[in-house]
Design a protein around this motif. Structure first.
Motif, PDB file in Angstrom:
ATOM      1  N   GLU A 408       0.822  -1.207   0.000  1.00  0.00           N
ATOM      2  CA  GLU A 408       0.000   0.000   0.000  1.00  0.00           C
ATOM      3  C   GLU A 408       0.857   1.260   0.000  1.00  0.00           C
ATOM      4  O   GLU A 408       0.563   2.226  -0.709  1.00  0.00           O
ATOM      5  N   ILE A 432      -4.836  -5.992   0.049  1.00  0.00           N
ATOM      6  CA  ILE A 432      -5.178  -4.568   0.005  1.00  0.00           C
ATOM      7  C   ILE A 432      -6.692  -4.425  -0.035  1.00  0.00           C
ATOM      8  O   ILE A 432      -7.360  -5.012  -0.889  1.00  0.00           O
ATOM      9  N   PRO A 435      -8.871  -1.592  -3.428  1.00  0.00           N
ATOM     10  CA  PRO A 435      -7.777  -1.061  -4.258  1.00  0.00           C
ATOM     11  C   PRO A 435      -8.202   0.052  -5.204  1.00  0.00           C
ATOM     12  O   PRO A 435      -7.346   0.789  -5.713  1.00  0.00           O
ATOM     13  N   PHE A 438      -7.027   3.926  -4.820  1.00  0.00           N
ATOM     14  CA  PHE A 438      -5.720   4.463  -5.191  1.00  0.00           C
ATOM     15  C   PHE A 438      -5.764   5.255  -6.494  1.00  0.00           C
ATOM     16  O   PHE A 438      -4.856   6.037  -6.773  1.00  0.00           O
TER      17      PHE A 438
END
Length: 456
Positions: A408, A432, A435, A438
């Motif tokens: 991460e 994660i 995701p 991001f």
């Protein structure tokens, strides 16, 4: 009657003592590290232990108060990070590195900030007072709380510390100090060890932090900080080529903080400057649209660092192809070439292969394997990797892409630097949560065959 002398041999790397010279140290396994020392033979009457009625006073762990513990800030945030948050009272810190790398410059620079609130005693065994003053003027160091002294006798140094009671002490360097009771010359293994032991006792008794400078020569002729690592509280190493302006301060041992942190500095005519974003520095001037280059992300402590990996694969002009790796482990490079040939179908056995990590950084973490493989394949096929793509992951002998830690943090740092795509191990993606947050294109891979498809 003349005092009897005996000759012993001491390993300059680990301090192992032997009555005869050895080519290889039986303790640490290093070659050609034994140096000759002459000592006074111990008298027979002094070999027996002397009985004593003294007993050490013990304290309960709950009774020890650490609430008032205060760390001294040096004014260099990179140095404070490496030390674990600042200088601890009563600590003995060893600053090692090759001569001319910038150790004395750093110690004199932090005197400017420390001198605002604390009294500093700077003891030099290499320079005169006038020389130190000229260097301070060049660095812009002006502090009325900084006292200078030139001395090479360690007992005099200890007495000066006890008399003046400074808040911080700096000794430059430990190789110039000598103890009168030891017959060997300054800089020898025995002198360096005994002088450091005396400084350690002084630091604990007076509760004053002491910085000592230790030089490391490439040929190992002079006893370096390796002998002292077991004595001091923290060991910091200055790394970098003197031909380049960038320096890396790395922690080898730290009783008061993490040993994974690094500090990045830039050397200039006016001293050392902190590099707040090493990734931008390492990626500055990166070519675009060129084959054989890929960006990787490694973790230095809690900080993600981005570095450009360059590869060049070409026809060999000799019977045996050449393999060269700069900033990357040579044996690891040979392993990755074998995996690409066996599992990927690329024939590197008759080709020269060169790997270079730009900026003088050394990639020791296995997470850089994936970027090295991508750059090698890109150079061989002459197909460029996307400029806005990064890759991290460990490559196994079966061609599998294994997971790495802190995925991460690496992805978040890639987003901050403007990268659009990230190649990462599939198992790292499973750990994660959400995701999509991001806002970066994640490309999970589980084998080297899937990595090859990214370049087609």
């Amino acid at each position: 009657m003349a005092e009897k002398l005996k000759t012993i041999y001491i390993c300059s790397e680990c301090g192992y003592e032997s009555p005869k010279w050895n080519g290889k140290c039986p303790e640490c396994g290093e070659w050609n590290t034994f140096v000759e020392e002459v000592r006074s033979a111990a008298k027979a009457g002094n070999t027996k232990s002397i009985p004593t009625n003294e007993a050490a006073q013990s304290f309960s762990l709950d009774a020890i108060d650490t609430k008032s513990e205060q760390r001294y800030l040096t004014g260099l945030s990179e140095l404070d990070r490496v030390l674990g948050g600042g200088i601890v009272r009563g600590s003995l810190v060893l600053l090692g590195g090759e001569p001319g790398i910038g150790k004395s410059t750093m110690l004199l620079q932090i005197c400017e900030k420390l001198g605002e609130n604390y009294r500093i005693l700077y003891i030099s065994g290499e320079e005169s007072l006038r020389q130190i003053k000229l260097r301070a003027n060049r660095l812009g160091v002006k502090s009325g709380s900084l006292s200078l002294a030139t001395q090479t006798d360690i007992e005099t140094v200890v007495n000066t510390i006890a008399a003046e009671k400074p808040d911080v002490v700096m000794v430059d360097s430990i190789q110039t100090m000598s103890l009168r009771g030891v017959s060997s010359s300054p800089g020898s293994v025995t002198q360096v060890r005994e002088c450091t032991n005396l400084l350690m006792r002084t630091a604990k008794a007076e509760e004053v932090p002491i910085f000592i400078v230790g030089h490391v020569n490439k040929d190992g002729a002079i006893a370096g900080p390796k002998v002292l690592e077991h004595i001091v509280d923290a060991v910091l190493y200055f790394e970098g080529d003197r031909q380049f302006s960038y320096r890396i301060l790395r922690t080898v041992k730290n009783r008061y903080g993490s040993t994974g942190e690094i500090g990045v500095f830039e050397m200039s005519g006016k001293g050392l400057y902190e590099v707040d974003n090493p990734s931008m520095m390492l990626l500055d001037g990166r070519p675009t649209g060129v084959s054989g280059t890929c960006v990787s992300c490694i973790m230095e402590g809690s900080r993600p660092i981005f570095a450009e990996v360059q590869a060049l694969v070409t026809k060999t002009g000799f019977g045996t192809p050449r393999r060269t790796a700069t900033g990357f482990d040579y044996n690891r490079m040979s392993l990755l070439l074998a995996v690409l040939e066996k599992r990927g179908g690329y024939h590197f056995s008759s080709l020269d292969a060169y790997i270079n990590v730009v900026g003088g950084l050394r990639l020791d973490e296995p997470a850089a394997d994936l970027a090295v493989c991508l750059s090698l394949i890109s150079s061989l096929t002459d197909k460029a990797v996307d400029d806005d793509l990064i890759a991290f992951g460990e490559v196994g002998l079966s061609g599998e892409i294994r997971t790495v830690q802190n995925a991460e943090k690496r992805i978040l740092e890639a987003k901050k630097l403007g990268f659009k795509s990230c190649v990462l191990p599939r198992y790292a993606l499973r750990s994660i949560e959400n995701p999509e947050r991001f806002e970066i294109n994640l490309l999970p891979v589980s084998s080297i065959a899937q990595v090859i498809q990214l370049l087609k």
